[in-house]
Design a protein around this motif. Sequence first.
Motif, mmCIF file in Angstrom:
data_model
loop_
_atom_site.group_PDB
_atom_site.id
_atom_site.type_symbol
_atom_site.label_atom_id
_atom_site.label_comp_id
_atom_site.label_asym_id
_atom_site.label_seq_id
_atom_site.Cartn_x
_atom_site.Cartn_y
_atom_site.Cartn_z
ATOM 1 N N SER A 25 0.837 -1.188 0.000
ATOM 2 C CA SER A 25 0.000 0.000 0.000
ATOM 3 C C SER A 25 0.873 1.240 0.000
ATOM 4 O O SER A 25 1.797 1.368 0.805
ATOM 5 C CB SER A 25 -0.894 0.002 1.236
ATOM 6 N N CYS A 27 -0.346 4.042 0.792
ATOM 7 C CA CYS A 27 -0.922 4.911 1.812
ATOM 8 C C CYS A 27 -0.217 4.754 3.157
ATOM 9 O O CYS A 27 -0.247 5.665 3.982
ATOM 10 C CB CYS A 27 -2.408 4.607 1.996
ATOM 11 N N ASN A 138 -9.418 -3.060 3.288
ATOM 12 C CA ASN A 138 -10.256 -2.704 4.432
ATOM 13 C C ASN A 138 -9.515 -2.902 5.735
ATOM 14 O O ASN A 138 -8.533 -3.648 5.814
ATOM 15 C CB ASN A 138 -11.543 -3.530 4.442
ATOM 16 N N VAL A 158 -10.568 1.504 2.258
ATOM 17 C CA VAL A 158 -9.595 2.452 1.717
ATOM 18 C C VAL A 158 -9.465 2.195 0.223
ATOM 19 O O VAL A 158 -9.277 1.045 -0.211
ATOM 20 C CB VAL A 158 -8.226 2.316 2.405
ATOM 21 N N GLU A 160 -7.238 3.240 -2.999
ATOM 22 C CA GLU A 160 -5.982 3.841 -3.431
ATOM 23 C C GLU A 160 -6.024 4.004 -4.943
ATOM 24 O O GLU A 160 -6.052 3.027 -5.685
ATOM 25 C CB GLU A 160 -4.810 2.956 -3.014
ATOM 26 N N CYS A 165 -5.199 8.450 -1.356
ATOM 27 C CA CYS A 165 -5.695 7.463 -0.405
ATOM 28 C C CYS A 165 -7.028 8.001 0.124
ATOM 29 O O CYS A 165 -7.064 8.992 0.851
ATOM 30 C CB CYS A 165 -4.711 7.266 0.735
ATOM 31 N N GLY A 167 -10.492 7.273 2.191
ATOM 32 C CA GLY A 167 -11.029 6.388 3.210
ATOM 33 C C GLY A 167 -12.494 6.664 3.495
ATOM 34 O O GLY A 167 -12.923 7.823 3.555
ATOM 35 N N LEU A 184 -4.519 1.741 8.595
ATOM 36 C CA LEU A 184 -5.157 2.664 7.652
ATOM 37 C C LEU A 184 -4.117 3.448 6.883
ATOM 38 O O LEU A 184 -4.220 3.640 5.675
ATOM 39 C CB LEU A 184 -6.075 3.634 8.400
ATOM 40 N N LEU A 187 -4.581 8.992 4.919
ATOM 41 C CA LEU A 187 -5.834 9.174 4.201
ATOM 42 C C LEU A 187 -5.906 10.631 3.749
ATOM 43 O O LEU A 187 -6.064 11.537 4.571
ATOM 44 C CB LEU A 187 -7.041 8.829 5.074
ATOM 45 N N VAL A 190 -11.282 11.700 3.417
ATOM 46 C CA VAL A 190 -12.015 10.794 4.288
ATOM 47 C C VAL A 190 -13.489 11.185 4.334
ATOM 48 O O VAL A 190 -13.830 12.366 4.431
ATOM 49 C CB VAL A 190 -11.415 10.763 5.713
ATOM 50 N N SER A 214 -6.430 14.279 7.691
ATOM 51 C CA SER A 214 -6.715 14.227 6.256
ATOM 52 C C SER A 214 -6.849 15.642 5.695
ATOM 53 O O SER A 214 -7.329 16.558 6.370
ATOM 54 C CB SER A 214 -8.008 13.457 5.997
#
Length: 274
Positions: A25, A27, A138, A158, A160, A165, A167, A184, A187, A190, A214
């Motif tokens: 990821s 993120c 998730n 989440v 991507e 990113c 969420g 997580l 993010l 969000v 975020s």
Amino acid sequence: MFWCVLTAGLAVLAGAVSAQERRASHCIALAEAAPGIDYLHQASWQDPLPDSASVRIHYIDHASFLIQTAGGLNVVTDFTGFIGTAPLIPDVVTMNHAHGTHWTEFPDPAIPHVLRGWGAFGEGIDHHLDLDEMLIRNVSTDIRSGSGVEPNGNSIFVFEVAGLCIGHLGHLHHVPTPAQFAALGRLDVVMAAVDGGTTLPLPEMLEVLGRLRSSVVIPMHWFGEVTLERFLSRIGESYVIERVKGPELVVSLRSLPDRPTVYVLRPAFLAAAP
């Protein structure tokens, strides 16, 4: 504490990659947001996106959003089976089962990917769907169940895509643990339930948003103007408030705001072309 959280996040990620040979990821890393945001109000959710590095977010209703990519992927969050009169079959739908307004027992069998945010009672579920242009994963969270708690009964999803990113906090019932925050990762955008009752109490949701840091916060699950304004009056002490005259926001990584900003979208079901 920061290094403990970062270490926990790296451990979670490393375990997942080694166990299932997953793509890492992007993120779960440190990043700086670029200054200045451009948001566009398209004439229709069916219009093409302005460039390949942008993503459209359309607020449908309650906790449901349509996330569209430049490559043509359509993802609907907290899918209830009804998104409007448009004859759209999403490529992916996500669902949570805290309440019937967040899932459907009978999703259209034509939908290629139906991602439920729960598994067998207490066991949760683990999604890591790689669609090339978008990676969907998730993080399981607990939910209230009767007079008790169902461990891992819901999910934060989440998305991507385009370097972003994104969420969706779902029907969140508790402040995530340090390990969950680490899983997580970053993010940029969000979607947060701000009703302050059936999900998290407002002070705890504000704590979660403060922890996530975020760049873009999109309120959802607000039921009415009084609830929405109560949230905005509280978060407006530390966030810029932008009221969008419509249901859509187009965002890209390079245009994230230099100050955390709440974008208030007005929900609208998807309508068929006239």
